[in-house]
Scaffold this motif. Structure first.
Motif, mmCIF file in Angstrom:
data_model
loop_
_atom_site.group_PDB
_atom_site.id
_atom_site.type_symbol
_atom_site.label_atom_id
_atom_site.label_comp_id
_atom_site.label_asym_id
_atom_site.label_seq_id
_atom_site.Cartn_x
_atom_site.Cartn_y
_atom_site.Cartn_z
ATOM 1 N N THR A 287 -4.314 6.854 -0.906
ATOM 2 C CA THR A 287 -5.647 6.242 -0.917
ATOM 3 C C THR A 287 -6.063 5.919 -2.341
ATOM 4 O O THR A 287 -6.349 6.822 -3.126
ATOM 5 N N PRO A 288 -6.122 4.628 -2.708
ATOM 6 C CA PRO A 288 -6.567 4.270 -4.065
ATOM 7 C C PRO A 288 -7.971 4.807 -4.328
ATOM 8 O O PRO A 288 -8.842 4.715 -3.453
ATOM 9 N N PRO A 289 -8.212 5.361 -5.492
ATOM 10 C CA PRO A 289 -9.521 5.970 -5.762
ATOM 11 C C PRO A 289 -10.653 4.962 -5.837
ATOM 12 O O PRO A 289 -11.827 5.336 -5.700
ATOM 13 N N TYR A 290 -10.335 3.673 -6.054
ATOM 14 C CA TYR A 290 -11.363 2.645 -6.162
ATOM 15 C C TYR A 290 -11.725 2.053 -4.799
ATOM 16 O O TYR A 290 -12.555 1.149 -4.711
ATOM 17 N N VAL A 291 -11.107 2.550 -3.730
ATOM 18 C CA VAL A 291 -11.381 2.061 -2.380
ATOM 19 C C VAL A 291 -12.302 3.028 -1.661
ATOM 20 O O VAL A 291 -12.102 4.243 -1.717
ATOM 21 N N ILE B 202 -5.067 -1.516 8.330
ATOM 22 C CA ILE B 202 -3.738 -1.143 8.833
ATOM 23 C C ILE B 202 -3.587 0.366 8.876
ATOM 24 O O ILE B 202 -3.190 0.948 9.891
ATOM 25 N N VAL B 203 -3.915 1.022 7.764
ATOM 26 C CA VAL B 203 -3.741 2.476 7.656
ATOM 27 C C VAL B 203 -4.531 3.205 8.742
ATOM 28 O O VAL B 203 -4.055 4.180 9.332
ATOM 29 N N ASP C 144 -7.650 -7.650 0.051
ATOM 30 C CA ASP C 144 -6.323 -7.060 0.204
ATOM 31 C C ASP C 144 -6.439 -5.560 0.500
ATOM 32 O O ASP C 144 -5.728 -5.027 1.362
ATOM 33 N N ASP C 145 -7.350 -4.892 -0.195
ATOM 34 C CA ASP C 145 -7.556 -3.459 0.047
ATOM 35 C C ASP C 145 -8.149 -3.216 1.432
ATOM 36 O O ASP C 145 -7.791 -2.252 2.113
ATOM 37 N N ARG C 146 -9.049 -4.081 1.850
ATOM 38 C CA ARG C 146 -9.642 -3.955 3.198
ATOM 39 C C ARG C 146 -8.557 -4.112 4.253
ATOM 40 O O ARG C 146 -8.490 -3.339 5.230
ATOM 41 N N ASN D 132 3.531 -6.764 11.271
ATOM 42 C CA ASN D 132 4.772 -6.135 10.806
ATOM 43 C C ASN D 132 4.550 -4.678 10.401
ATOM 44 O O ASN D 132 5.346 -3.800 10.736
ATOM 45 N N ARG D 133 3.496 -4.431 9.665
ATOM 46 C CA ARG D 133 3.257 -3.071 9.178
ATOM 47 C C ARG D 133 2.883 -2.119 10.310
ATOM 48 O O ARG D 133 3.333 -0.975 10.338
ATOM 49 N N THR D 134 2.062 -2.567 11.250
ATOM 50 C CA THR D 134 1.678 -1.674 12.347
ATOM 51 C C THR D 134 2.840 -1.428 13.296
ATOM 52 O O THR D 134 2.916 -0.365 13.926
#
Length: 361
Positions: free
Chosen positions: A349-353, A106-107, A99-101, A178-180
């Protein structure tokens, strides 16, 4: 209201639940439980994340326990054999990494990388053995996860699980689009998509190896059983939306029930929060009603035969674990570092990513 955190220490600590997110009905009627295997589960999943290179070693050391991924599964599949719970917990941890990937692709506008990953995941699902040594850790991690999950029940269950997860992968592709493109789905479109991106029927399928048996079609498709399963998952998805709404609005997200209500039903933010909360609370009350019907179904299945008694017991385990999902999801949202966005140095940006590990190279 307060949560007891088991995530990072042997001694529970108290975490406040914001009044706007507190659900007295959960705290009163859905007592929290944890599988006794949980302490070992946490350590083994942490080691698995390292072995499969799904998170960098420094991120695992600093964040893995506090993300509480194993707590979530250990509070859900109560009664599962230890090896089944371990396989589910590793798969769940993989799911969060995937999910994070997806989010980072996307980002950073990595369209080609996402399409390549999507196709490889479909391949790993159909042929896990052939993808165990894949160069992409996310592909190899899925292959290892499903290889283990496929070992517990007959091929008919495996085929159903694969069919359901193929649809989840394609739903993630629709979310990418959708997000892009900045497309906010209508409420009905969102509800349909959310049932797939949240993997409603995957977590429901996994109730069966936890109970030690594949349920007959007539039981799984029984309206009461299916409704109870759906309500437990809808609660989880919509409560997640309720908790995430302010963060996702700030991040220009398009996938949240509240955002669809604001965009298409012209609700204010305050009205959208009230409506999402109403739906969440309705899931709780409806589940309490339909749970009784499922228990009556279980009683009717015990016809005096060995098979009938075993199926009846399995249904009781499954509906009991649907109930556990309510409390496990609820407390997870207030304990996991995944949702403490206000404490991050960079809210985007989540710190664990790790961006590079997430596929930029």
């Amino acid at each position: 209201m307060h949560a007891l955190s088991h995530g990072t220490t042997s001694t529970p600590t108290t975490i406040a639940v914001p009044p706007a997110l507190s659900l007295p009905a959960i705290e009163a009627a859905f007592p929290r439980r944890l599988h006794p295997y949980w302490p070992k589960l946490q350590g083994k999943t942490r080691a698995w994340l390292l072995e499969k290179r799904l998170m960098p070693a420094d991120k695992v050391a600093e964040y893995a326990d506090g993300l509480c991924y194993t707590d979530l599964m250990a509070g859900y599949y109560i009664g599962a054999p230890d090896e089944v719970l371990q396989a589910i917990a590793d798969y769940s941890a993989w799911f969060f990494v995937w999910d994070d990937r997806h989010d980072r692709d996307i980002v950073h506008g990595r369209h080609a990388a996402w399409l390549r990953l999507k196709d490889r995941l479909h391949g790993a699902l159909d042929s896990p053995i052939g993808h165990l040594d894949h160069e992409d850790p996310v592909v190899a991690g899925l292959a290892d996860s499903v290889r283990r999950l496929y070992a517990f029940l007959p091929s008919t269950w495996n085929a159903r699980f694969a069919r359901h997860f193929h649809r989840v992968i394609e739903a993630y592709d629709r979310e990418f689009h959708n997000r892009t493109e900045g497309i906010v789905p209508t409420v009905e479109e969102y509800l349909e998509l959310r049932r797939l991106t949240f993997a409603h029927w995957i977590w429901t399928d996994l109730l069966e190896p936890s109970a030690g048996t594949e349920l007959p079609d007539g039981v799984r498709k029984n309206p009461a059983y299916r409704r109870a399963a759906l309500l437990s998952q809808e609660f989880a998805a919509w409560y997640n939306d309720l908790c995430s709404l302010p963060k996702e609005l700030a991040g220009s997200e398009v996938h949240n029930l509240g955002i669809s209500l604001i965009a298409h039903e012209k609700l204010t933010l305050e009205e959208a929060i009230v409506e999402v909360r109403r739906r969440v609370e309705e899931c709780i009350s409806e589940f309490l009603d339909v749970e009784k019907d499922v228990l009556r179904l279980a009683d009717s299945l015990d016809d005096g035969t060995v098979g009938g008694k075993e199926t009846s017991a399995a249904v009781r385990v499954c509906v009991g674990n649907m109930r556990n999902w309510f409390s496990s999801v609820y407390w997870f949202h207030h304990e996991s570092g995944r949702y403490r966005v206000d404490s991050w140095d960079d809210r985007s940006t989540p710190p664990y990513v790790d961006n590079e590990a997430a596929g930029e190279s």
